[in-house]
Write a protein that holds these residues in place. Structure first.
Motif, mmCIF file in Angstrom:
data_model
loop_
_atom_site.group_PDB
_atom_site.id
_atom_site.type_symbol
_atom_site.label_atom_id
_atom_site.label_comp_id
_atom_site.label_asym_id
_atom_site.label_seq_id
_atom_site.Cartn_x
_atom_site.Cartn_y
_atom_site.Cartn_z
ATOM 1 N N GLN A 51 2.683 10.475 -17.156
ATOM 2 C CA GLN A 51 3.543 11.479 -17.777
ATOM 3 C C GLN A 51 4.986 11.005 -17.888
ATOM 4 O OE1 GLN A 51 2.910 14.873 -15.255
ATOM 5 N NE2 GLN A 51 0.865 15.311 -16.068
ATOM 6 N N LEU A 52 5.433 10.225 -16.889
ATOM 7 C CA LEU A 52 6.801 9.718 -16.902
ATOM 8 C C LEU A 52 6.949 8.451 -17.741
ATOM 9 C CD1 LEU A 52 7.804 10.186 -13.143
ATOM 10 C CD2 LEU A 52 8.547 11.562 -15.089
ATOM 11 N N GLY A 53 5.807 7.925 -18.208
ATOM 12 C CA GLY A 53 5.854 6.708 -18.997
ATOM 13 C C GLY A 53 6.171 5.470 -18.182
ATOM 14 N N ILE A 54 5.833 5.508 -16.889
ATOM 15 C CA ILE A 54 6.102 4.365 -16.016
ATOM 16 C C ILE A 54 5.057 3.278 -16.254
ATOM 17 C CG2 ILE A 54 6.196 3.587 -13.626
ATOM 18 C CD1 ILE A 54 7.173 6.387 -12.872
ATOM 19 N N ASP A 55 5.522 2.090 -16.566
ATOM 20 C CA ASP A 55 4.630 0.971 -16.856
ATOM 21 C C ASP A 55 4.822 -0.102 -15.788
ATOM 22 O OD1 ASP A 55 3.004 -0.944 -17.904
ATOM 23 O OD2 ASP A 55 4.278 -1.416 -19.630
ATOM 24 N N LEU A 56 3.776 -0.360 -15.020
ATOM 25 C CA LEU A 56 3.841 -1.398 -13.994
ATOM 26 C C LEU A 56 3.577 -2.789 -14.566
ATOM 27 C CD1 LEU A 56 2.067 0.328 -10.961
ATOM 28 C CD2 LEU A 56 4.518 0.091 -11.400
ATOM 29 N N GLY A 57 3.478 -2.854 -15.908
ATOM 30 C CA GLY A 57 3.305 -4.151 -16.557
ATOM 31 C C GLY A 57 2.005 -4.823 -16.169
ATOM 32 N N ASP A 58 2.102 -6.084 -15.788
ATOM 33 C CA ASP A 58 0.891 -6.839 -15.435
ATOM 34 C C ASP A 58 0.655 -6.871 -13.929
ATOM 35 O OD1 ASP A 58 3.052 -8.368 -14.799
ATOM 36 O OD2 ASP A 58 2.290 -10.236 -15.656
ATOM 37 N N ASP B 160 0.846 -1.201 0.000
ATOM 38 C CA ASP B 160 0.000 0.000 0.000
ATOM 39 C C ASP B 160 0.873 1.240 0.000
ATOM 40 O OD1 ASP B 160 -2.779 1.201 0.388
ATOM 41 O OD2 ASP B 160 -1.639 2.126 2.012
ATOM 42 N N ILE B 161 0.741 2.073 -1.063
ATOM 43 C CA ILE B 161 1.591 3.260 -1.208
ATOM 44 C C ILE B 161 0.805 4.551 -0.979
ATOM 45 C CG2 ILE B 161 3.147 2.051 -2.785
ATOM 46 C CD1 ILE B 161 1.844 3.642 -5.077
ATOM 47 N N THR B 162 -0.294 4.460 -0.243
ATOM 48 C CA THR B 162 -1.086 5.667 0.047
ATOM 49 C C THR B 162 -0.220 6.746 0.689
ATOM 50 O OG1 THR B 162 -3.052 4.293 0.389
ATOM 51 C CG2 THR B 162 -3.120 6.551 1.230
ATOM 52 N N GLY B 163 0.726 6.342 1.540
ATOM 53 C CA GLY B 163 1.550 7.305 2.247
ATOM 54 C C GLY B 163 2.849 7.662 1.558
ATOM 55 N N VAL B 164 3.069 7.157 0.343
ATOM 56 C CA VAL B 164 4.289 7.493 -0.401
ATOM 57 C C VAL B 164 4.090 8.850 -1.069
ATOM 58 C CG1 VAL B 164 5.800 6.835 -2.308
ATOM 59 C CG2 VAL B 164 4.922 5.085 -0.753
ATOM 60 N N SER B 165 5.007 9.778 -0.814
ATOM 61 C CA SER B 165 4.829 11.157 -1.274
ATOM 62 C C SER B 165 4.923 11.298 -2.778
ATOM 63 C CB SER B 165 5.852 12.074 -0.598
ATOM 64 O OG SER B 165 7.169 11.571 -0.782
ATOM 65 N N THR B 166 5.889 10.641 -3.391
ATOM 66 C CA THR B 166 6.058 10.731 -4.842
ATOM 67 C C THR B 166 6.436 9.370 -5.403
ATOM 68 O OG1 THR B 166 8.386 11.335 -4.635
ATOM 69 C CG2 THR B 166 6.805 13.145 -4.783
ATOM 70 N N VAL B 167 6.064 9.152 -6.645
ATOM 71 C CA VAL B 167 6.454 7.936 -7.349
ATOM 72 C C VAL B 167 7.143 8.347 -8.638
ATOM 73 C CG1 VAL B 167 5.655 5.864 -8.549
ATOM 74 C CG2 VAL B 167 4.605 6.520 -6.379
ATOM 75 N N ASP B 168 8.443 8.068 -8.716
ATOM 76 C CA ASP B 168 9.177 8.329 -9.946
ATOM 77 C C ASP B 168 9.663 7.000 -10.506
ATOM 78 O OD1 ASP B 168 11.236 7.600 -8.269
ATOM 79 O OD2 ASP B 168 12.039 9.625 -8.064
ATOM 80 N N THR B 169 10.507 7.063 -11.511
ATOM 81 C CA THR B 169 10.981 5.833 -12.154
ATOM 82 C C THR B 169 11.720 4.937 -11.167
ATOM 83 O OG1 THR B 169 11.202 7.042 -14.232
ATOM 84 C CG2 THR B 169 12.318 4.924 -14.080
ATOM 85 N N ALA B 170 12.540 5.531 -10.307
ATOM 86 C CA ALA B 170 13.308 4.739 -9.343
ATOM 87 C C ALA B 170 12.389 4.035 -8.349
ATOM 88 C CB ALA B 170 14.297 5.638 -8.596
ATOM 89 N N VAL B 171 11.389 4.761 -7.838
ATOM 90 C CA VAL B 171 10.439 4.162 -6.892
ATOM 91 C C VAL B 171 9.668 3.033 -7.565
ATOM 92 C CG1 VAL B 171 8.341 4.586 -5.552
ATOM 93 C CG2 VAL B 171 10.211 6.237 -5.479
ATOM 94 N N ALA B 172 9.238 3.244 -8.825
ATOM 95 C CA ALA B 172 8.509 2.213 -9.556
ATOM 96 C C ALA B 172 9.361 0.950 -9.697
ATOM 97 C CB ALA B 172 8.092 2.731 -10.933
ATOM 98 N N GLN B 173 10.647 1.125 -9.979
ATOM 99 C CA GLN B 173 11.536 -0.033 -10.099
ATOM 100 C C GLN B 173 11.662 -0.764 -8.767
ATOM 101 O OE1 GLN B 173 12.908 -1.353 -12.838
ATOM 102 N NE2 GLN B 173 11.755 0.171 -14.004
ATOM 103 N N HIS B 174 11.737 -0.003 -7.666
ATOM 104 C CA HIS B 174 11.782 -0.627 -6.340
ATOM 105 C C HIS B 174 10.529 -1.462 -6.100
ATOM 106 C CE1 HIS B 174 15.403 1.376 -5.391
ATOM 107 N NE2 HIS B 174 14.907 2.559 -5.048
ATOM 108 N N LEU B 175 9.378 -0.921 -6.436
ATOM 109 C CA LEU B 175 8.113 -1.640 -6.241
ATOM 110 C C LEU B 175 8.070 -2.911 -7.088
ATOM 111 C CD1 LEU B 175 5.607 1.366 -6.213
ATOM 112 C CD2 LEU B 175 6.267 -0.031 -4.255
#
Length: 274
Positions: A239-246, A195-210
């Motif tokens: 906008q950043l083109g982040i794709d969480l795939g499936d 659950d990332i409700t409390g995560v302030s920002t999600v960028d490419t690096a954060v998406a990769q961590h997830l």
């Protein structure tokens, strides 16, 4: 010829303002006052004058030992490694030695440069000894904080959740992954919710961590769902083109729990009071 130790000490006193100005632009003293720089410089001058530039127990170093330790540990608490702090301390040497050599062309140029270099190397040794004495406790303290900041919660039999708050970095992601995987094994969980409700920002690096955490959970046999993607974060990701795939996503933790219950064959329904 004047004693070389006296010459070097007088040089440090005479050019003190220039050296302090140069040091304040160096990383080690970032955010510190000119008074801190001056105190360290005075300590160096004292050990040189005493002819003990190589002795970490010299009185001049004792006078600034606590200050050096405070500055070095403050940098490490802000995320700098001990090796990085050692490099920032080494950066204090060039402006002093270069200023000395540029102002000397006699027989004392080389001996003076050697004394200054030795004193500043010993200065680094003094600071790093203090860091080494506390770094193990600091690492343990940081690890405990990481574990507390990434709790794994049992939502239901077979369903775990990790509520993430703040900023995700490599160290915290690793702690999250290890804690989640161990909990999956211990509780034989079939569903894991991030659950990332409390995560302030999600960028490419954060998406990769997830994504790395999701993949690790899958390898352990648990289905993983990410919840709490708020509208503004969703827009940023697009906008950043982040794709969480499936990767399965849900808007809220409640939605993710409902999804998890369905995955283990349960359905939540309103009670019939009639």
């Amino acid at each position: 010829m004047q004693d070389i130790n006296v010459s070097v000490a007088e040089f440090l006193d005479h050019h003190g303002d220039e050296i302090v100005d140069a040091w304040q632009r160096r990383t080690f003293f970032a955010g510190r006052t000119g008074g801190d720089c001056r105190a360290v410089l005075n300590g160096v001058a004292e050990v040189v004058l005493a002819g003990r530039p190589e002795d970490p127990t010299a009185a001049g170093f004792d006078a600034i030992r606590d200050l050096l330790g405070e500055i070095a540990m403050d940098r490490i608490r802000r995320g700098e490694t001990a090796a990085q702090t050692a490099v920032t301390l080494h950066d204090l040497k060039p402006p002093v030695v270069e200023l000395w050599t540029s102002s000397r062309d006699g027989d004392d140029a080389l001996p003076g440069a050697l004394r200054l270099s030795t004193a500043l190397d010993t200065l680094r040794l003094v600071a790093m000894e203090l860091v080494g004495g506390e770094s193990a406790d600091l690492v343990e303290e940081r690890q405990q904080l990481l574990e507390l900041s990434t709790p794994v919660i049992r939502m239901w039999d077979g369903i775990l959740a990790v509520p993430l708050i703040g900023t995700l970095d490599s160290a915290r992601t690793q702690a999250t992954m290890e804690g989640l995987l161990q909990a999956i094994v211990d509780q034989q969980a079939r569903v894991a919710i991030l659950d990332i409700t409390g995560v302030s920002t999600v960028d490419t690096a954060v998406a990769q961590h997830l994504l790395r955490t999701v993949m690790a959970a899958r390898l352990m046999g648990a289905k993983c769902v990410i919840s709490g993607i708020r509208p503004q974060i969703a827009q940023t990701m697009v906008q950043l083109g982040i794709d969480l795939g499936d990767v399965t996503t849900r808007a809220t933790l409640a939605d993710a729990l409902a999804y998890g219950l369905r995955q283990i064959g349960l359905v939540v329904a309103a009670a019939d009071n009639h």
